[in-house]
Design a protein around this motif. Structure first.
Motif, PDB file in Angstrom:
ATOM      1  N   SER A  21       0.809  -1.219   0.000  1.00  0.00           N
ATOM      2  CA  SER A  21       0.000   0.000   0.000  1.00  0.00           C
ATOM      3  C   SER A  21       0.839   1.264   0.000  1.00  0.00           C
ATOM      4  CB  SER A  21      -0.931  -0.005   1.226  1.00  0.00           C
ATOM      5  OG  SER A  21      -0.170  -0.038   2.411  1.00  0.00           O
ATOM      6  N   GLU A  22       2.012   1.248   0.657  1.00  0.00           N
ATOM      7  CA  GLU A  22       2.835   2.451   0.695  1.00  0.00           C
ATOM      8  C   GLU A  22       3.281   2.839  -0.711  1.00  0.00           C
ATOM      9  OE1 GLU A  22       6.971   4.111   2.696  1.00  0.00           O
ATOM     10  OE2 GLU A  22       6.094   2.218   3.365  1.00  0.00           O
ATOM     11  N   SER A  25       0.298   4.055  -2.804  1.00  0.00           N
ATOM     12  CA  SER A  25      -0.055   5.423  -2.449  1.00  0.00           C
ATOM     13  C   SER A  25       0.859   6.425  -3.150  1.00  0.00           C
ATOM     14  CB  SER A  25       0.026   5.603  -0.933  1.00  0.00           C
ATOM     15  OG  SER A  25      -0.223   6.942  -0.566  1.00  0.00           O
ATOM     16  N   LYS A  26       2.145   6.122  -3.202  1.00  0.00           N
ATOM     17  CA  LYS A  26       3.080   7.051  -3.851  1.00  0.00           C
ATOM     18  C   LYS A  26       2.827   7.127  -5.344  1.00  0.00           C
ATOM     19  CE  LYS A  26       7.903   8.480  -3.847  1.00  0.00           C
ATOM     20  NZ  LYS A  26       9.254   8.210  -3.320  1.00  0.00           N
ATOM     21  N   TYR A  38     -10.084  12.088  -6.294  1.00  0.00           N
ATOM     22  CA  TYR A  38      -9.111  12.508  -5.290  1.00  0.00           C
ATOM     23  C   TYR A  38      -8.495  13.884  -5.525  1.00  0.00           C
ATOM     24  CZ  TYR A  38      -9.345   7.492  -4.398  1.00  0.00           C
ATOM     25  OH  TYR A  38      -9.788   6.228  -4.129  1.00  0.00           O
ATOM     26  N   ARG A 149      -5.677  14.372  -2.888  1.00  0.00           N
ATOM     27  CA  ARG A 149      -4.773  13.222  -2.878  1.00  0.00           C
ATOM     28  C   ARG A 149      -4.336  12.807  -1.473  1.00  0.00           C
ATOM     29  NH1 ARG A 149      -1.311  13.101  -8.546  1.00  0.00           N
ATOM     30  NH2 ARG A 149      -3.080  13.732  -9.858  1.00  0.00           N
ATOM     31  N   GLY A 150      -5.335  12.585  -0.619  1.00  0.00           N
ATOM     32  CA  GLY A 150      -5.048  12.008   0.685  1.00  0.00           C
ATOM     33  C   GLY A 150      -4.761  12.984   1.799  1.00  0.00           C
ATOM     34  N   SER A 176      -3.387  14.652   7.392  1.00  0.00           N
ATOM     35  CA  SER A 176      -3.592  13.362   6.738  1.00  0.00           C
ATOM     36  C   SER A 176      -5.072  12.987   6.760  1.00  0.00           C
ATOM     37  CB  SER A 176      -2.776  12.270   7.440  1.00  0.00           C
ATOM     38  OG  SER A 176      -3.150  10.981   6.994  1.00  0.00           O
ATOM     39  N   GLU A 178      -5.924   9.825   6.281  1.00  0.00           N
ATOM     40  CA  GLU A 178      -5.930   8.455   6.794  1.00  0.00           C
ATOM     41  C   GLU A 178      -5.817   8.420   8.312  1.00  0.00           C
ATOM     42  OE1 GLU A 178      -2.906   6.266   4.838  1.00  0.00           O
ATOM     43  OE2 GLU A 178      -3.764   6.507   2.831  1.00  0.00           O
TER      44      GLU A 178
END
Length: 412
Positions: A21-22, A25-26, A38, A149-150, A176, A178
């Motif tokens: 996921s990291e 996400s990037k 997004y 974008r998050g 953030s 999240e």
């Protein structure tokens, strides 16, 4: 299409030994394509997040209430699906609360701020919840938020006293999406001698561009300003000043293009008088090029006397001439082509401001005193005839119930 794209990105990472996921996400953060669910919408940036187009439905906040307009059916009203609701108390799904500074649809949910609290709900107003508390206080001004974008980005101006002197400060903070408990990260801090600091935030893929206009001395005429343009990398979290100048020009709006940023500038002949004036102002566009890193100015244009509010919208200029007649404000408007050919004109009641455009025309709201009368459109093909898309409720909330504004203080 978005789910298919995400799946193939994930498949690529797995096949190449990525870490899940990291890395995913990037990839999304660095994408140079517009991510519909997004990204901040570029078409309606002039609304400063008071308007959002979710596929075929327009959402906008007026007088502390959420309204919709369905472009397919032409229907409109307050956003509340409760059959038993009369939409006239604060228990209605469409009532957002006081001091609402913006709304945005993000990843299928509706977000808005009331004061410094960020809320969210389903698109019909159900399942409302407090998302998190943001930075700021009752002493902040020009509060705005953007989700991109998050992350949630908040901009505002603080007013305070430090060692006996007034200290004003523009702040932009990032949170953030999240981790709701994570503290905010400062993006920009810029002090100034006055509280009238201008700030425009514009997002483009993995970058945030910030234009700041800081008055240097309000006793001088014309007022000198310090202008700065910054770019913030949302992945590396790095801020860079890419252009600056000290000039007496003011700005009306900032728009994004594929090649850069466009600014509409104006210069007054005296004081900033917007109504009942015969002043003649100069306006012109300038563009900052991503490729060259340079600012290019177009030729100045002298407006007709009294036309003191001008916008640049989708290749068109629209100018307003406002007057007070008795207790009512009235505005004449003209729509121009890029070469300043007049395409049409008309009149409206109240004080207008532009929020963007769609394929049929220019979108605007009209202020009447402290309230907003509705959402309107000036058609491209018949600009002398204005269409009403949403009629706003002009009443005011008192003890949880809507009452007429005229009855405030009358004992009724």
């Amino acid at each position: 299409m978005r789910k298919v794209t995400v799946f193939f990105i994930f498949l690529f990472i797995v096949m190449n030994g990525g870490c899940g996921s990291e890395a995913l996400s990037k990839n999304l953060l660095r994408s140079q394509s517009f991510l519909e669910e997004y990204d901040v919408q570029p078409e309606y940036v002039m609304s400063e997040n008071t308007f959002y187009n979710d596929h075929s439905v327009y959402y906008t906040c007026m007088n502390d209430w959420l309204y919709y307009y369905d472009t397919k059916t032409g229907s409109s009203g307050k956003v509340c699906g409760k059959a038993e609701c009369n939409h006239d108390t604060d228990s209605c799904n469409a009532y957002l609360g006081e001091l609402v500074s913006g709304i945005q649809v993000y990843d299928g949910k509706l977000y808005w701020t009331s004061g410094i609290v960020l809320y969210r709900s389903d698109l019909n107003g159900e399942n409302r919840e407090t998302y998190r508390v943001l930075e700021g206080s009752d002493a902040t001004m020009n509060y705005r938020f953007y989700i991109h974008r998050g992350s949630v980005y908040v901009s505002f101006i603080t007013i305070g006293i430090e060692e006996g002197d007034t200290r004003n400060e523009l702040r932009i903070t990032r949170y953030s999406m999240e981790d709701r408990d994570a503290p905010g990260e400062r993006v920009l801090t810029q002090p100034g001698p006055y509280s009238t600091i201008g700030c425009w935030c514009r997002f483009y893929r993995d970058k945030l561009y910030i234009r700041v206009r800081n008055p240097l001395d309000l006793t001088e005429s014309p007022t000198p300003y310090q202008h700065d343009l910054y770019v913030y990398d949302i992945v590396d979290k790095e801020l860079q000043n890419i252009w600056s100048a000290q000039v007496s020009n003011s700005m009306r709006n900032v728009t994004m293009t594929e090649s850069g940023l466009e600014f509409l500038n104006y210069r007054t002949t005296g004081d900033h008088i917007f109504v009942n004036t015969e002043d003649q102002w100069s306006v012109w566009r300038s563009e900052y090029s991503f490729e060259t890193g340079k600012m290019k100015n177009e030729e100045e244009h002298a407006m007709e006397p009294g036309y003191t509010v001008v916008y640049w919208v989708e290749g068109h200029y629209i100018a307003f001439r406002s007057t007070w007649i008795g207790e009512a404000e009235r505005a004449s408007y003209r729509v121009y082509a890029e070469d300043w050919t007049v395409l049409g004109e008309g009149e409206i009641e109240g004080g207008p401001y532009i929020i963007g455009a769609d394929e049929k025309g220019i979108l605007l709201k009209i202020g009447v005193g402290m309230a907003e009368s509705g959402l309107y459109r000036i058609p491209w093909d018949t600009p002398s005839v204005m269409e009403t898309l949403i009629q706003a409720d002009m009443r005011v909330m008192s003890d949880g119930v809507l009452i007429s504004r005229e009855s405030i203080g009358s004992g009724k």
